[in-house]
Design an enzyme around this catalytic site. Structure first.
Site, PDB file in Angstrom:
ATOM      1  NE  ARG A  71       1.794  31.802 -93.927  1.00  0.00           N
ATOM      2  CZ  ARG A  71       2.734  31.794 -92.990  1.00  0.00           C
ATOM      3  NH1 ARG A  71       3.755  32.640 -93.062  1.00  0.00           N
ATOM      4  NH2 ARG A  71       2.688  30.973 -91.967  1.00  0.00           N
ATOM      5  CE1 TYR A 199      -0.481  27.506-100.016  1.00  0.00           C
ATOM      6  CE2 TYR A 199       0.470  29.473 -99.008  1.00  0.00           C
ATOM      7  CZ  TYR A 199      -0.239  28.297 -98.902  1.00  0.00           C
ATOM      8  OH  TYR A 199      -0.736  27.914 -97.687  1.00  0.00           O
ATOM      9  CE  LYS A 208      -2.047  33.357 -92.236  1.00  0.00           C
ATOM     10  NZ  LYS A 208      -2.580  33.120 -90.894  1.00  0.00           N
ATOM     11  CG  HIS A 228      -2.078  34.274 -86.556  1.00  0.00           C
ATOM     12  ND1 HIS A 228      -0.938  33.516 -86.600  1.00  0.00           N
ATOM     13  CD2 HIS A 228      -2.928  33.693 -87.419  1.00  0.00           C
ATOM     14  CE1 HIS A 228      -1.093  32.515 -87.449  1.00  0.00           C
ATOM     15  NE2 HIS A 228      -2.295  32.603 -87.957  1.00  0.00           N
ATOM     16  CB  SER A 250       1.412  26.695 -87.834  1.00  0.00           C
ATOM     17  OG  SER A 250       2.783  26.694 -87.730  1.00  0.00           O
ATOM     18  CB  CYS A 252      -0.964  24.684 -81.631  1.00  0.00           C
ATOM     19  SG  CYS A 252       0.800  24.699 -81.270  1.00  0.00           S
ATOM     20  CG  ASP A 279      -5.776  32.359 -89.820  1.00  0.00           C
ATOM     21  OD1 ASP A 279      -5.015  31.780 -89.020  1.00  0.00           O
ATOM     22  OD2 ASP A 279      -5.364  32.930 -90.849  1.00  0.00           O
ATOM     23  CG  ASN A 370       0.721  24.507 -96.666  1.00  0.00           C
ATOM     24  OD1 ASN A 370      -0.059  24.608 -95.717  1.00  0.00           O
ATOM     25  ND2 ASN A 370       1.131  25.563 -97.353  1.00  0.00           N
ATOM     26  NE  ARG A 372      -2.781  25.890 -96.109  1.00  0.00           N
ATOM     27  CZ  ARG A 372      -2.657  26.653 -95.023  1.00  0.00           C
ATOM     28  NH1 ARG A 372      -3.712  27.225 -94.490  1.00  0.00           N
ATOM     29  NH2 ARG A 372      -1.485  26.834 -94.460  1.00  0.00           N
TER      30      ARG A 372
HETATM   31  C1  OXD Z   1      -0.943  30.209 -91.307  1.00  0.00           C
HETATM   32  C2  OXD Z   1      -2.213  30.016 -92.021  1.00  0.00           C
HETATM   33  O1  OXD Z   1       0.110  29.900 -91.870  1.00  0.00           O
HETATM   34  O2  OXD Z   1      -3.258  30.350 -91.431  1.00  0.00           O
HETATM   35  O3  OXD Z   1      -0.976  30.682 -90.170  1.00  0.00           O
HETATM   36  O4  OXD Z   1      -2.211  29.570 -93.179  1.00  0.00           O
HETATM   37 MN    MN Z   2      -2.941  31.430 -89.657  1.00  0.00          MN
END
Ligand code: OXD
Ligand code: MN
Length: 596
Positions: A71, A199, A208, A228, A250, A252, A279, A370, A372
Site C-alpha cells: 500500500r 497491488y 481498505k 480495522h 500491523s 502484532c 481484518d 509483504n 500475500r
Molecule cells: C493491512 C492489511 O495493511 O491488512 O492492515 O493488509
Molecule cells: Mn489490515
C-alpha cells in the site's frame, strides 16, 4: 452484455468506458465458469501461473511489478470538498482536481484491453449490514481476487435493483508508473479511483478503500462503525460462545489471534476459538442495545512470510485450495510455493518473487516480506458457523492492542466506554530492531485505523464517544500487550495460543465472574486469576515464565506512564480542536493518576 438496467450503474460504466476506451466490456456474473475462463486467460498471458492441481487444487501464482508491492500511504488521498474535513492523519486533494488528474491518467489507458465490471457486496448479500459496490478494472488478477475477497456477481445487482447507494470504484493499471500512482477516496461521493497499481491493498477496492475509508465515513453519518478489527468467538465446554473484536497495528499478530488454537489444557476441556473475520468489522447496534459485528469480507488477504504450521496452522490450511499467492517463491519443478518461515526446507531450483533463479543458501530472501495469500474464508478449519450470519455476532468485549516493550501491562480494562475510547485513541506500537529506523520510537495508531479513517480523526473519535451514548448494553473495552520485553530484549509473555489465557480473563470480566484491582490506568487482573495451568515457557536460557514474571507485567510503571502522557498530549495536539472534550478529560485523569 450489461447485467442490470440500473441507470446509475450504467451511467457510471459508460463514463468509465468513455474515459478509458477499452476494446471490450465484460460484466462479472459471479459464475465459476466465467472465473475459470478468466484464470485460463491469465495463464495464457503469463499474468498468472496455475499451481499443482494435486497439491494445491484451484490455486494460482501471481507476481506484481517490482515497484508495486505494498500500500502507498503517501499517495493515498481523502478528497473531501473542504480540506479541514480530511484531518491531520490523511493526505488531502481537492475532489475536482483529483478527478481531473486521474481522468487524464486513465484516458485511453484500456485501449486494446478488456474492461471488467465487478458488482460486489461487502457483507453477506442478504444482510442489512451489506453495502454494494461496482469496481471497474482492467486486471484479471483484480477480478479473481475480488471473487475470493467479496461476494461478486448478479445477486449483488439484483439486491441493488434501481438503487443508487453503491460505491463507484474505478481502477486502471495504466502504466504501473509509481510516480503517477494514486489511491483516491471521495467519501462525499461514495467513489474510489485507483491508478497505476496492481497491488492488492491498492486495487482490491472493497477492502481498505471501501470497507474502511469510505465505510468509516458512511458509518459516522448512518450511526454505525467500520473498524480495522478481527472478530472471534470463544466457545466454552458447555457450547456457549462469546464474541470479541480486536484492533491491532500491523505486525502484532492479528491474524494469529483471529485463528488462535487454545493451549492443550483448554482443548482437552472442550474450549475452542472460532474465526469470524481477520481484518475488518462492521459494527451496528442491535434491537437489544448490544453491538453486533459482521465481517464484510469473504476471504483473507494475509501476509505469507512467517505463516507456518507452528505459527498459524489454520491460516496455512486456509491457503491449500482455491487461493492465489502473490510475490512468494515459486517452484516450477512441482508447481508449489514457499516463503520464509513456512518450514525449514526451501525448494532448490526455484524462482524468487522477482522471477529470478534463487539459491536459498546465499541468504537472500526468496519471498517479498509483504508477499500475500488470498484465500477463501470458508477454507479456514476454525471458521465460525455464524461467520455469514446476516445479523452479525453479539460483542462481549472490544480489545485494543499494541506493541510496547514496557509501558502497557499484559492486560487492563477500561473503567467505562469513554475511557475505553481513550485507550483506543492512544494505541501505539514501538518500532523494533526488525524494522528500519530507530528502535523504540512510539507510533500512535489510534484504533489501528490511522491510515484508514476516511475523514477527520477528531470527528472519528467523537463518533466513538457518540456511539457510546446510544449503546445501552455496552461491551467492555480492554487493552492487551503481548510484547513486554525484559532488559535483554526477550519476550516475557509466551504469546500465540497462550494469549487464550488472557482472553479467558477478559470474558470472565464481561460475565462478572472475576474481580479486578483498580489501578491508575484501569482495572487489572490479580495474577492468580490468569490461569497458568500447563504453561511451560522459557523466556531465555535459565529463565522460565512463572507467577512472579506474570506479576511483573501486571504493574503500572508510573514514570513510564508520565512520559507516555506527554507523548499522548503531543499526539492530541495534532488532532486539534476537533478532539472530543471527553478524551481531553481522560488524559487529564491519567496525568493526575500517575503524578508522583
Ligand atoms: C493491512 C492489511 O495493511 O491488512 O492492515 O493488509
Ligand atoms: Mn489490515
Amino acid at each position: 452484455m450489461a447485467l442490470t438496467t440500473n441507470k446509475a450503474v450504467l451511467e457510471f460504466v459508460d463514463k468509465a468506458v468513455k474515459i478509458a476506451c477499452p476494446d471490450k466490456v465484460l460484466w462479472i456474473d459471479g459464475s465459476q465458469e466465467q472465473l475459470d475462463a478468466l484464470y485460463a486467460e491469465a495463464c495464457t498471458t503469463g499474468e498468472m501461473i496455475k499451481l499443482n492441481e494435486e497439491k494445491l487444487p484451484g490455486c494460482y501464482y501471481h507476481r506484481s511489478a517490482l515497484n508495486d508491492v505494498a500500500r502507498v500511504e503517501g499517495r493515498t488521498f481523502i478528497c473531501t470538498r473542504e480540506e479541514k474535513d480530511c484531518g491531520p492523519t490523511n493526505n488531502w486533494m481537492e475532489p475536482q482536481k483529483a478527478y481531473k488528474m486521474a481522468e487524464d491518467i486513465l484516458a485511453g489507458s484500456m485501449k486494446g484491453r478488456t474492461m471488467y465490471v465487478i458488482p460486489f457486496s461487502m457483507g453477506p448479500v442478504a444482510s442489512n449490514f451489506a453495502k454494494a459496490g461496482i469496481e471497474i478494472t482492467d486486471s484479471i488478477y483484480v477480478v479473481v481476487s475480488m471473487a475470493i475477497m467479496t461476494r461478486v456477481g448478479q445477486a449483488v445487482l439484483d439486491k441493488l435493483g434501481d438503487g443508487t447507494d453503491f460505491v463507484r470504484g474505478f481502477h486502471g493499471k495504466c502504466e504501473l508508473d509509481d510516480e503517477k500512482r494514486y489511491i483516491l477516496q471521495f467519501p462525499e461521493d461514495n467513489a474510489i479511483w485507483s491508478v497505476n497499481s496492481g497491488y492488492g491493498g491498492n486495487v482490491l477496492l472493497g477492502k481498505k478503500c471501501f470497507a474502511l475509508r469510505i465505510a468509516s465515513f458512511q458509518g459516522k453519518n448512518e450511526g454505525w462503525m467500520a473498524e480495522h478489527m478481527l472478530i472471534l468467538g470463544i466457545e466454552y465446554p458447555d457450547g456457549s460462545i462469546k464474541y470479541v473484536t480486536g484492533a491491532f497495528p500491523s505486525a502484532c499478530g492479528k491474524t494469529n489471534l483471529a485463528m488462535l488454537i487454545p493451549p492443550k489444557s483448554y482443548l482437552e476441556k472442550g474450549y475452542k476459538v472460532w474465526t469470524v473475520g481477520d481484518d475488518i468489522a462492521w459494527i451496528r447496534i442491535g434491537a437489544d442495545g448490544r453491538l453486533y459485528a459482521v465481517n464484510p469480507e469473504k476471504g483473507f488477504f494475509g501476509v505469507a512470510p512467517g505463516t507456518s504450521v507452528k505459527s498459524n496452522k489454520n491460516a496455512l490450511e486456509s491457503t491449500r485450495k482455491n487461493s492465489i499467492f502473490t510475490n512468494v517463491v515459486y517452484n516450477p519443478n512441482d508447481g508449489t510455493v514457499w516463503w520464509e518461515g513456512m518450514d525449514k526446507n526451501p525448494p532448490t531450483n526455484a524462482l524468487n518473487w522477482k522471477g529470478e533463479p534463487w539459491d536459498p543458501s546465499k541468504g537472500e530472501k526468496g519471498a517479498h516480506p509483504n508477499s500475500r495469500f488470498t484465500a477463501p474464508a470458508e477454507n479456514c478449519p476454525c471458521i465460525s458457523k455464524f461467520w455469514e450470519d446476516p445479523d452479525g455476532v453479539p460483542l462481549s468485549a472490544i480489545i485494543f492492542g499494541g506493541r510496547r516493550a514496557k509501558t502497557a501491562p499484559l492486560v487492563y480494562q477500561a473503567r467505562d466506554w469513554d475511557h475505553g475510547v481513550f485507550i483506543g485513541s492512544i494505541m501505539a506500537s514501538e518500532t523494533t530492531a526488525a524494522a528500519a529506523g530507530a528502535v523504540g520510537v512510539v507510533r500512535r495508531d489510534p484504533m489501528a485505523m490511522r491510515p484508514f479513517i476516511g475523514y477527520h480523526v477528531g470527528d472519528y473519535f467523537q463518533h466513538w464517544i457518540d456511539m457510546g451514548k446510544k449503546i445501552t448494553n455496552k461491551p467492555l473495552i480492554f487493552n492487551v500487550n503481548w510484547f513486554r520485553l525484559d532488559e535483554e530484549g526477550h519476550f516475557l509473555w509466551p504469546g500465540f495460543g497462550d494469549n487464550f489465557r488472557v482472553l479467558e480473563w477478559i470474558i470472565k470480566r464481561c460475565e462478572g465472574k472475576v474481580d479486578a484491582r483498580e489501578t491508575e490506568i484501569g482495572y487489572m487482573p490479580y495474577a492468580e486469576d490468569i490461569n497458568l495451568e500447563g504453561l511451560d515457557y522459557n523466556i531465555c536460557e535459565g529463565k522460565k515464565f512463572d507467577k512472579t514474571v506474570l506479576e511483573s507485567i501486571l504493574t503500572v510503571d508510573k514514570e513510564a506512564w508520565r512520559q507516555d502522557a506527554d507523548s499522548i498530549a503531543e499526539f492530541y495536539a495534532t488532532v486539534g480542536d476537533r478532539l472530543p472534550k471527553e478524551l481531553a478529560n481522560e488524559l487529564e485523569t491519567l496525568k493526575k493518576n500517575v503524578a508522583q
